[in-house]
Write a protein that holds these residues in place. Structure first.
Motif, short mmCIF file in Angstrom:
data_model
loop_
_atom_site.label_atom_id
_atom_site.label_comp_id
_atom_site.label_asym_id
_atom_site.label_seq_id
_atom_site.Cartn_x
_atom_site.Cartn_y
_atom_site.Cartn_z
N HIS A 117 34.27 -31.69 -42.75
CA HIS A 117 34.07 -30.44 -42.02
C HIS A 117 32.86 -29.73 -42.64
CE1 HIS A 117 38.28 -31.05 -40.78
NE2 HIS A 117 37.98 -30.26 -39.76
N ASN B 255 30.99 -29.47 -35.89
CA ASN B 255 31.36 -29.08 -37.24
C ASN B 255 31.80 -30.27 -38.10
OD1 ASN B 255 31.72 -27.02 -39.27
ND2 ASN B 255 33.93 -27.30 -39.01
N GLY C 31 35.89 -22.70 -40.26
CA GLY C 31 35.41 -23.86 -39.52
C GLY C 31 36.48 -24.41 -38.59
#
Length: 112
Positions: free
Chosen positions: A47, A61, A55
């Motif tokens: 991530h 991402n 996130g």
């Protein structure tokens, strides 16, 4: 890719598992930092902005990387950083990519 489809990551969202397959295809089965072909047992999804920092599991991402690359992104101990730098033998482009990912997780850049 068959392995990814047949082996979703437990305790992760459907979005994460779907994007993991898409990432593998989108990155042509290669590490997003080293460009080395990914192998079963030596690949992890990172991530870029950690979930604990807001996130998400969205495609943009996430990045597929080799295990040692993932460890280097999160490493904070100088000895650990040096160990993975030696193992990976990154070029300038690879180190730049690592440093961008390290900054996003709140770690200092590595100065070569």
């Amino acid at each position: 890719m068959y392995h990814l489809i047949r082996n979703p990551v437990p305790n992760q969202s459907m979005e994460y598992n779907d994007n993991r397959i898409s990432l593998y295809v989108g990155q042509y089965g290669r590490c997003g930092v080293t460009n080395v072909p990914l192998e079963i047992g030596d690949m992890e999804v990172h991530h870029k902005i950690p979930k604990k920092l807001g996130g998400s599991d969205e495609y943009n991402n996430l990045i597929f990387v080799r295990k040692d690359v993932h460890k280097l992104i999160h490493a904070v101990e100088e000895q650990t950083i040096q160990t993975y730098l030696q193992k990976l033998n990154l070029d300038k482009d690879g180190l730049d990519k690592i440093n961008k990912l390290r900054k996003l997780v709140g770690n200092d850049e590595i100065v070569a």
